[in-house]
Motif scaffolding. Structure first.
Motif, PDB file in Angstrom:
ATOM      1  N   PRO A 105       0.786  -1.062  -0.318  1.00  0.00           N
ATOM      2  CA  PRO A 105      -0.212  -0.031   0.249  1.00  0.00           C
ATOM      3  C   PRO A 105       0.761   1.150   0.269  1.00  0.00           C
ATOM      4  N   LEU A 106       0.225   1.761  -0.228  1.00  0.00           N
ATOM      5  CA  LEU A 106       1.258   3.542  -0.652  1.00  0.00           C
ATOM      6  C   LEU A 106       0.502   4.525   0.093  1.00  0.00           C
ATOM      7  N   GLU A 107       1.295   4.837   0.732  1.00  0.00           N
ATOM      8  CA  GLU A 107       1.366   6.120   2.425  1.00  0.00           C
ATOM      9  C   GLU A 107       1.786   7.432   1.838  1.00  0.00           C
ATOM     10  N   SER A 108       0.828   8.395   2.780  1.00  0.00           N
ATOM     11  CA  SER A 108       1.575   9.836   2.819  1.00  0.00           C
ATOM     12  C   SER A 108       2.597  10.190   3.722  1.00  0.00           C
ATOM     13  N   PRO A 109       3.188  11.240   3.092  1.00  0.00           N
ATOM     14  CA  PRO A 109       4.352  11.390   3.983  1.00  0.00           C
ATOM     15  C   PRO A 109       3.604  11.659   5.133  1.00  0.00           C
ATOM     16  N   ALA A 110       2.500  12.406   5.498  1.00  0.00           N
ATOM     17  CA  ALA A 110       1.812  12.772   6.930  1.00  0.00           C
ATOM     18  C   ALA A 110       1.671  11.702   7.838  1.00  0.00           C
ATOM     19  N   ASP A 111       2.007  10.831   7.184  1.00  0.00           N
ATOM     20  CA  ASP A 111       1.081   9.400   7.469  1.00  0.00           C
ATOM     21  C   ASP A 111       1.756   8.159   8.682  1.00  0.00           C
ATOM     22  N   ALA A 112       3.274   8.745   7.498  1.00  0.00           N
ATOM     23  CA  ALA A 112       4.488   7.563   7.471  1.00  0.00           C
ATOM     24  C   ALA A 112       5.337   7.657   8.040  1.00  0.00           C
ATOM     25  N   LEU A 113       6.105   9.132   7.650  1.00  0.00           N
ATOM     26  CA  LEU A 113       7.112   8.703   8.296  1.00  0.00           C
ATOM     27  C   LEU A 113       7.703   9.554   8.958  1.00  0.00           C
ATOM     28  N   PRO A 114       6.451  10.075  10.379  1.00  0.00           N
ATOM     29  CA  PRO A 114       6.692  10.729  11.806  1.00  0.00           C
ATOM     30  C   PRO A 114       7.733   8.791  12.254  1.00  0.00           C
ATOM     31  N   TRP A 115       6.927   7.235  11.923  1.00  0.00           N
ATOM     32  CA  TRP A 115       7.482   6.155  12.175  1.00  0.00           C
ATOM     33  C   TRP A 115       8.710   5.833  12.389  1.00  0.00           C
ATOM     34  N   LEU A 116      10.275   6.626  11.223  1.00  0.00           N
ATOM     35  CA  LEU A 116      10.632   6.629  11.303  1.00  0.00           C
ATOM     36  C   LEU A 116      11.691   7.342  12.531  1.00  0.00           C
TER      37      LEU A 116
END
Length: 299
Positions: A95-106
């Motif tokens: 699945p493709l996610e938006s930067p706002a949703d996925a990047l905090p995980w890093l």
């Protein structure tokens, strides 16, 4: 305590071809407080005049950049990785996610944010090295973003999210101190108020014994070798079937101990294949196993 993006996150550029782009990436990284730049087999002079011209006062990012020959080498030491793609990924099932949703995980662990080539992005094999994929939405009239622009959007999102995390921690401290003062003053038995959580902040617990990506890759290689040996995989279909195993483990986020256990199972299975004689009688038709025994349907 929430770790800083500067300490945790490396920006990985795979085979960048434009020195102006690399220089621009260095500049925006410094703008947003990042400093770990990894170049995979760069196709340009990343220390040349053009790159320095765009980097301006971020030439130190270029000078301290690490150059490696392959993407796996760029990910050594990371436990999380997100790759970017401009494609709608109809050919890739993740699945493709938006930067706002996925990047905090890093922000929570040693991580990599991977960007592909200017002309063709990342291959499916390279995308499979990441646990999550992001795509920056853009107008249908022109969907392809410049490499440096894509990096800038993602770095800003990381900077914004880290700022939210820092503000949240400050709010917790302020409320705690205020509650102490109020209780001393009033001798009230009521419990202290809790601040409202920041909805944009990932609230997952600290990573216990997370497995580095290179160790997980070692497990995939061992698993593929065994499955080829027993006939579950065939050479011409192995890559596509291994993608499914990768997606399964990417959802699970296994720990070092869990991967060690899984590899132990594989080693014991390999030992059993060598040590125990095979029965000359098979319960399958003509004594031959199908290409994928697990796919047999009961009548």
């Amino acid at each position: 305590m929430i770790a800083t993006a500067a300490a945790n996150i490396r920006i990985v550029l795979v085979e960048p071809a434009g020195p102006l782009n690399v220089g621009s990436v260095a500049r925006v990284m410094k703008n947003m407080g990042l400093h770990q730049l990894i170049l995979v087999n760069p196709q340009c002079d990343y220390l040349g005049e053009e790159a320095r011209l765009m980097a301006v006062r971020a030439a130190d990012i270029l000078e301290t950049a690490t150059v490696v020959e392959s993407l796996p080498a760029a990910l050594v030491g990371c436990v999380r990785a997100i790759a970017t793609t401009g494609d709608d990924c109809r050919s890739h099932p993740m699945p493709l996610e938006s930067p706002a949703d996925a990047l905090p995980w890093l922000l929570e662990a040693p991580s990599a944010l991977i960007f592909g080539r200017e002309d063709c992005g990342l291959t499916n094999a390279e995308l499979n090295r990441a646990q999550r994929l992001i795509r920056i939405k853009s107008s249908d009239a022109y969907t392809s973003l410049n490499l440096a622009q894509a990096v800038a959007i993602c770095c800003y999102e990381l900077y914004r999210q880290e700022g939210s995390a820092t503000d949240f921690v400050a709010d917790v401290t302020d409320v705690t101190e205020r509650n102490k003062e109020e209780r001393i003053f009033s001798q009230s038995p009521l419990p202290p108020l809790s601040p409202s959580p920041n909805p944009s902040l990932s609230q997952s617990s600290p990573l216990p014994n997370s497995v580095p990506l290179e160790q997980l890759e070692g497990y995939y290689e061992q698993l593929e070798g065994l499955l080829l040996k027993i006939g579950y995989l065939q050479p011409h279909t192995a890559a596509s079937r291994m993608e499914k195993f990768r997606r399964l483990y990417n959802r699970a986020y296994p720990t070092v101990d869990e991967v060690a256990m899984l590899r132990g199972v594989l080693r014991q299975t390999e030992w059993g294949l060598k040590s125990y004689p095979r029965s000359p009688v098979s319960d399958t038709l003509d004594g031959a196993l199908p290409e994928n025994p697990g796919d047999i349907k009961s009548e």
